[in-house]
Enzyme design. Structure first.
Site, mmCIF file in Angstrom:
data_model
loop_
_atom_site.group_PDB
_atom_site.id
_atom_site.type_symbol
_atom_site.label_atom_id
_atom_site.label_comp_id
_atom_site.label_asym_id
_atom_site.label_seq_id
_atom_site.Cartn_x
_atom_site.Cartn_y
_atom_site.Cartn_z
ATOM 1 N N ALA A 61 -10.742 29.134 38.014
ATOM 2 C CA ALA A 61 -11.566 29.955 37.121
ATOM 3 C C ALA A 61 -11.027 29.797 35.709
ATOM 4 O O ALA A 61 -9.827 29.641 35.507
ATOM 5 C CB ALA A 61 -11.505 31.412 37.555
ATOM 6 N N GLY A 102 -9.984 28.526 41.995
ATOM 7 C CA GLY A 102 -11.411 28.265 42.165
ATOM 8 C C GLY A 102 -11.709 26.782 42.253
ATOM 9 O O GLY A 102 -12.706 26.376 42.854
ATOM 10 N N GLU A 105 -11.317 26.017 45.802
ATOM 11 C CA GLU A 105 -12.418 26.683 46.527
ATOM 12 C C GLU A 105 -13.722 25.908 46.354
ATOM 13 O O GLU A 105 -14.509 25.770 47.296
ATOM 14 C CB GLU A 105 -12.560 28.119 46.024
ATOM 15 C CG GLU A 105 -11.357 28.983 46.415
ATOM 16 C CD GLU A 105 -11.419 30.360 45.821
ATOM 17 O OE1 GLU A 105 -11.424 30.471 44.566
ATOM 18 O OE2 GLU A 105 -11.455 31.340 46.567
ATOM 19 N N GLU A 125 -3.834 32.423 43.054
ATOM 20 C CA GLU A 125 -4.343 33.721 42.614
ATOM 21 C C GLU A 125 -3.356 34.852 42.848
ATOM 22 O O GLU A 125 -3.270 35.787 42.065
ATOM 23 C CB GLU A 125 -5.669 34.034 43.295
ATOM 24 C CG GLU A 125 -6.811 33.166 42.836
ATOM 25 C CD GLU A 125 -6.922 31.856 43.584
ATOM 26 O OE1 GLU A 125 -5.938 31.422 44.215
ATOM 27 O OE2 GLU A 125 -7.994 31.237 43.517
HETATM 28 N N1 T1G Z 1 -8.500 27.962 32.781
HETATM 29 C C1 T1G Z 1 -8.457 27.632 31.460
HETATM 30 N N2 T1G Z 1 -7.382 27.100 30.840
HETATM 31 C C2 T1G Z 1 -6.297 26.894 31.606
HETATM 32 C C3 T1G Z 1 -6.255 27.190 32.995
HETATM 33 C C4 T1G Z 1 -7.418 27.750 33.572
HETATM 34 N N3 T1G Z 1 -7.464 28.070 34.873
HETATM 35 N N4 T1G Z 1 -5.013 26.870 33.463
HETATM 36 C C5 T1G Z 1 -4.326 26.395 32.403
HETATM 37 N N5 T1G Z 1 -5.087 26.408 31.296
HETATM 38 C C6 T1G Z 1 -4.708 25.951 29.949
HETATM 39 C C7 T1G Z 1 -3.397 26.563 29.489
HETATM 40 O O1 T1G Z 1 -3.646 27.848 28.944
HETATM 41 C C8 T1G Z 1 -2.982 25.542 28.443
HETATM 42 O O2 T1G Z 1 -3.793 25.776 27.295
HETATM 43 C C9 T1G Z 1 -3.454 24.216 29.021
HETATM 44 O O3 T1G Z 1 -4.443 24.552 30.018
HETATM 45 C C10 T1G Z 1 -2.352 23.441 29.690
HETATM 46 O O4 T1G Z 1 -1.773 24.372 30.623
HETATM 47 C C11 T1G Z 1 -12.073 32.542 41.622
HETATM 48 C C12 T1G Z 1 -10.306 33.851 40.189
HETATM 49 C C13 T1G Z 1 -3.348 23.999 35.776
HETATM 50 C C14 T1G Z 1 -1.100 23.530 36.771
HETATM 51 O O5 T1G Z 1 -3.829 30.151 38.142
HETATM 52 O O6 T1G Z 1 -1.038 26.644 36.886
HETATM 53 O O7 T1G Z 1 -9.361 30.589 40.071
HETATM 54 O O8 T1G Z 1 -1.953 26.393 25.710
HETATM 55 O O9 T1G Z 1 0.553 24.108 29.733
HETATM 56 O O10 T1G Z 1 1.839 22.413 32.781
HETATM 57 O O11 T1G Z 1 -10.340 32.483 43.178
HETATM 58 O O12 T1G Z 1 -1.857 25.489 33.735
HETATM 59 O O13 T1G Z 1 -2.802 24.028 25.825
HETATM 60 O O14 T1G Z 1 -4.261 25.859 24.868
HETATM 61 O O15 T1G Z 1 0.138 25.138 32.021
HETATM 62 O O16 T1G Z 1 -0.078 20.682 32.976
HETATM 63 C C15 T1G Z 1 -6.351 30.211 39.167
HETATM 64 C C16 T1G Z 1 -3.168 28.300 36.216
HETATM 65 C C17 T1G Z 1 -7.192 30.975 38.219
HETATM 66 C C18 T1G Z 1 -4.024 27.902 37.382
HETATM 67 C C19 T1G Z 1 -1.598 22.872 34.417
HETATM 68 N N6 T1G Z 1 -5.774 29.075 38.511
HETATM 69 N N7 T1G Z 1 -2.769 27.121 35.491
HETATM 70 O O17 T1G Z 1 -0.209 22.928 34.109
HETATM 71 O O18 T1G Z 1 -0.332 22.640 31.590
HETATM 72 S S1 T1G Z 1 -7.850 32.382 39.057
HETATM 73 C C20 T1G Z 1 -4.524 29.161 38.032
HETATM 74 C C21 T1G Z 1 -1.691 26.405 35.901
HETATM 75 C C22 T1G Z 1 -9.050 31.762 40.071
HETATM 76 C C23 T1G Z 1 -10.669 32.089 41.873
HETATM 77 C C24 T1G Z 1 -9.698 32.760 40.976
HETATM 78 C C25 T1G Z 1 -1.338 25.255 35.006
HETATM 79 C C26 T1G Z 1 -1.866 23.912 35.517
HETATM 80 P P1 T1G Z 1 -3.166 25.483 25.819
HETATM 81 P P2 T1G Z 1 -0.252 24.140 30.987
HETATM 82 P P3 T1G Z 1 0.375 22.098 32.855
#
Ligand code: T1G
Length: 694
Positions: A61, A102, A105, A125
């Site tokens: 997401a 997501g 998913e 999550e």
């Molecule tokens: N959406 C938008 N931007 C994201 C993002 C995301 N999900 N994840 C990371 N970014 C941005 C981050 O802010 C940074 O931005 C850039 O990407 C690089 O991130 C329905 C509700 C994916 C493994 O928890 O674990 O899905 O600072 O420095 O080390 O069930 O980011 O450059 O402007 O961390 O290569 C679940 C969280 C959401 C993933 C990449 N997803 N992200 O790591 O780069 S909830 C997460 C990470 C969800 C569903 C539910 C990591 C990464 P900027 P980074 P990285």
């Protein structure tokens, strides 16, 4: 549209294109639905490939849409997955790099999945205090089985795609060109008659599902006591096992809605965003060019210097380690080696890595050996005269453009910079002991510190896996300046009627890793004593309880002297309440004519935490910290503040600044109330009904 649509000999390719990680924002979700429908209506299309451009299949997401109307606007992710899953033409998810939350998913809604090796597969999550909200708790168990899926969902930890090659999640793990493999696979299944396999139609096979779920519940409830999400994950998976897919999906939705509103999830999301926001400095553009840091030098091989050196070695950066005497250098190297040997013993480090890392250290007694270093970090004795000698010497030997960093924990970085002719290259890098373990790094910005120096250090901090927070120059920067007021209140409360064990227990029940008195006994009461003596000189007007000085005058410096606020037994780190100290405290109150009274745990927690909040508010007012979440990151990563409360400033928002202001007013009217000078911003924000974090 954050999605591209192309066709290749009868195969439609829908490519998510929402940098940086193809977050499933509204326009991306709409683009996928449009692409699927377009392919349905094109008779030349026999199959559909779904993939991601850039560095991810999808990171889940779009977190930038969290708490905005877009997050729940149709098509929601659940709708997108339903459209994918009900496509008459087979959908093949081609996964590379990252498929998380997501994103995974979405892939589970496809009929087939092909992955490149090395892709991070996760449902993280739970780390945000929620649970997979788009069918993950129902489809993943059907894809990889109950045990493997519960492990992934409850831990939130990523698993590499090749480790799941035989799990039933992927139809293929393609080491070569993923796009080619996906197109070939698509042509193959596109020739087949439907309907195509849906993960939701699979059964969850387990010889004793109820027994395993109960086992999982017992295990998780022990470790997740302050976080509701992990147990909810188990409940949602269990619902699907017991009542079938549709009921399980509905229950998952209920759990998601409940969890997203919990203070714990709010705190975890706050920390997630706070970590990312900390690396953004308001007046330093994100594209500021950085200096290349290929070689580092560390001055001082003591506890701090050795730990600091390890951070760089662990990231593969060679370190020249300078000491003034050979025996100090040898001791420092031996300590570093001992630390690595301990990691090898725990299985955290491969034996061969130990020698590789030690080989990255060049020990020396000569400043001349620092002349090639791109960054020099001094970790010498915390005394301005000593720092002056070091920086004047560095100014002579360091190459032009080398960054000169001080690990000082309280001294004035501007005064240190003034010992050189290059103040623009001087910065504070305040590590926290043990420096190779604690995540927090306070980056202290002097008035002349160049922007590219800051940008370089912030980027380097990420490489050495530190949470870097920028602080302006003031006594104690952010963390120590606030902890000063926290300790002041702790000491006053001893004078007024509390005892060390009660104060520690109360704040540890609130969630702190360790109370102030156990912490002081661990660090050494003599350290605080030296700082107070300096304070009495610098701020003679500041009213302090002298009770801690009385303790130190008896030589009770803590664990290292067998006794401090508590008694200790040889070889035993347990803190035993000390009759001697309790009597000393009683006598001290009498001498001070302080009427001892019963102090409630609630008052203890309010005075300790609101002392942090009040000083944090002043730090924000003075611009020492640029945002409240930076202060929270300092306390979450450097001072043992409970993660499930999100940090002192978020906690104050949760309590409500109106209530914080009134509590401070009550304490200001009591004995030792002069310590409570309310930060004007608290009154102002309270009057506006706002908090520190918006
Ligand atoms: N959406 C938008 N931007 C994201 C993002 C995301 N999900 N994840 C990371 N970014 C941005 C981050 O802010 C940074 O931005 C850039 O990407 C690089 O991130 C329905 C509700 C994916 C493994 O928890 O674990 O899905 O600072 O420095 O080390 O069930 O980011 O450059 O402007 O961390 O290569 C679940 C969280 C959401 C993933 C990449 N997803 N992200 O790591 O780069 S909830 C997460 C990470 C969800 C569903 C539910 C990591 C990464 P900027 P980074 P990285």
């Amino acid at each position: 549209m954050a999605v591209d649509y192309t066709t290749h000999d009868g195969v439609a390719v829908i490519t998510l294109n929402n940098p940086p990680v193809n977050g499933l924002g509204l326009s991306t979700r709409a683009g996928i639905v449009d692409g699927i429908e377009r392919a349905q209506n094109d008779p030349s299309i026999k199959a559909i490939v779904l993939t991601g451009a850039g560095k991810a299949f999808s990171g889940g997401a779009d977190i930038t849409e969290f708490n905005t109307p877009k997050a729940t606007q149709e098509p929601t992710l659940a709708t997108v997955i339903k459209v994918v899953e009900s496509s008459a033409k087979p959908v093949i998810a081609a996964i590379h790099s990252v498929a998380m939350g997501g994103g995974l998913e979405l892939a589970l809604g496809a009929h087939y999945r092909i992955a490149a090796p090395g892709a991070q597969i996760a449902l993280p999550e739970v780390k945000l205090g929620i649970l997979p909200g788009a069918g993950g708790t129902q489809r993943l168990p059907r894809a990889i089985g109950l045990e493997a899926s519960l492990n992934m969902i409850v831990s939130g930890a990523p698993v590499l795609s090749e480790k799941l090659a035989d799990s039933g999640l992927f139809d293929e793990v393609a080491p070569g060109d993923l796009a080619e493999a996906a197109l070939a696979f698509a042509r193959k299944v596109g020739a087949k008659e439907g309907p195509h396999p849906r993960v939701r139609d699979r059964q969850i096979e387990h010889p004793n599902a109820a027994g395993f779920i109960q086992f999982a519940r017992n295990t998780v409830s022990a470790m997740a006591k302050n976080f509701p999400a992990p147990l909810k994950c188990i409940d949602a998976v269990e619902a699907g096992v017991q009542n079938g897919f549709d009921k399980g999906l509905a229950f998952e939705r209920e759990c998601f809605i409940a969890l997203v509103q919990t203070p714990e999830s709010h705190a975890l999301r706050h920390a997630f965003f706070g970590e990312r926001a900390a690396s953004k400095i308001p007046d330093v553009p994100a594209d500021t060019p950085v200096r290349d840091i290929a070689q580092v030098a560390v001055i001082g091989a003591g506890t701090m210097g050795g730990g600091i050196a390890m951070n760089f070695i662990n990231a593969g950066i060679p370190v020249t380690l300078l000491e003034t005497k050979q025996d100090a250098l040898d001791r420092g190297l031996a300590t570093i080696r001992k630390n690595y040997e301990a990691s090898v013993k725990k299985g955290k480090l491969k034996p061969e890595a130990l020698d590789q890392r030690m080989a990255l250290i060049t020990p020396t007694l000569s400043y001349d050996d620092l002349k090639h270093a791109d960054l020099i970090v001094e970790a010498v004795f915390e005394e301005l005269g000593v720092k002056e000698q070091v920086f004047r010497r560095l100014d002579e030997v360091a190459k032009p453009g080398a960054i000169l960093a001080s690990n000082t924990s309280t001294l004035d970085v501007d005064r240190i910079a003034a010992f050189t002719k290059r103040p623009q290259d001087v910065v504070g890098m305040h590590f926290f002991s043990p420096a190779n373990v604690m995540k927090l790094l306070e980056v202290v910005r002097g008035k002349d510190t160049a922007k590219d120096v800051l940008a370089t250090v912030m980027k380097l901090a990420k490489k050495i896996r530190k949470t870097a927070v920028v602080s302006g120059v003031c006594d104690g920067f952010i963390g120590n300046r606030m902890i000063e007021q926290y300790i002041r209140q702790a000491l006053f409360m001893l004078e007024e009627g509390a005892l060390p064990a009660q104060v520690d227990k109360a704040i540890e029940k609130f969630g702190f890793a360790m109370g102030p008195f156990r912490m002081s006994d661990l660090a050494g009461n003599d350290i605080g004593w030296a700082i107070r003596k300096r304070r009495y000189q610098e701020h003679p007007d500041m009213h302090y309880s002298k009770i801690a000085d009385r303790l130190c005058e008896t030589g009770r410096f803590g664990q290292k002297t067998g006794g401090g606020w508590y008694d200790y037994k040889a070889g035993d780190r347990t803190a035993y309440p000390s009759k001697v100290v309790d009597e000393m405290i009683g006598a001290f109150s009498k001498e001070a004519n302080a009427e001892r009274r019963k102090i409630s745990d609630e008052e203890i927690v309010e005075r300790l935490v609101f002392a942090l909040v009040n000083e944090g508010a002043k730090i924000l007012e003075e611009g020492i910290a640029s945002k409240a979440s930076d202060i929270d990151m300092v306390y979450l990563t450097g001072y043992g503040f409970p993660l499930y409360r999100g940090g002192p400033m978020l906690y104050a928002d949760t309590v409500g600044l109106y209530n914080v202001e009134r509590a401070i007013g009550r304490y200001a009217a009591r004995p030792n109330g002069d310590a409570w000078q309310l930060a004007p911003s608290i009154a102002k924000l309270a009057a506006q009904g706002r908090g520190f974090n918006g």
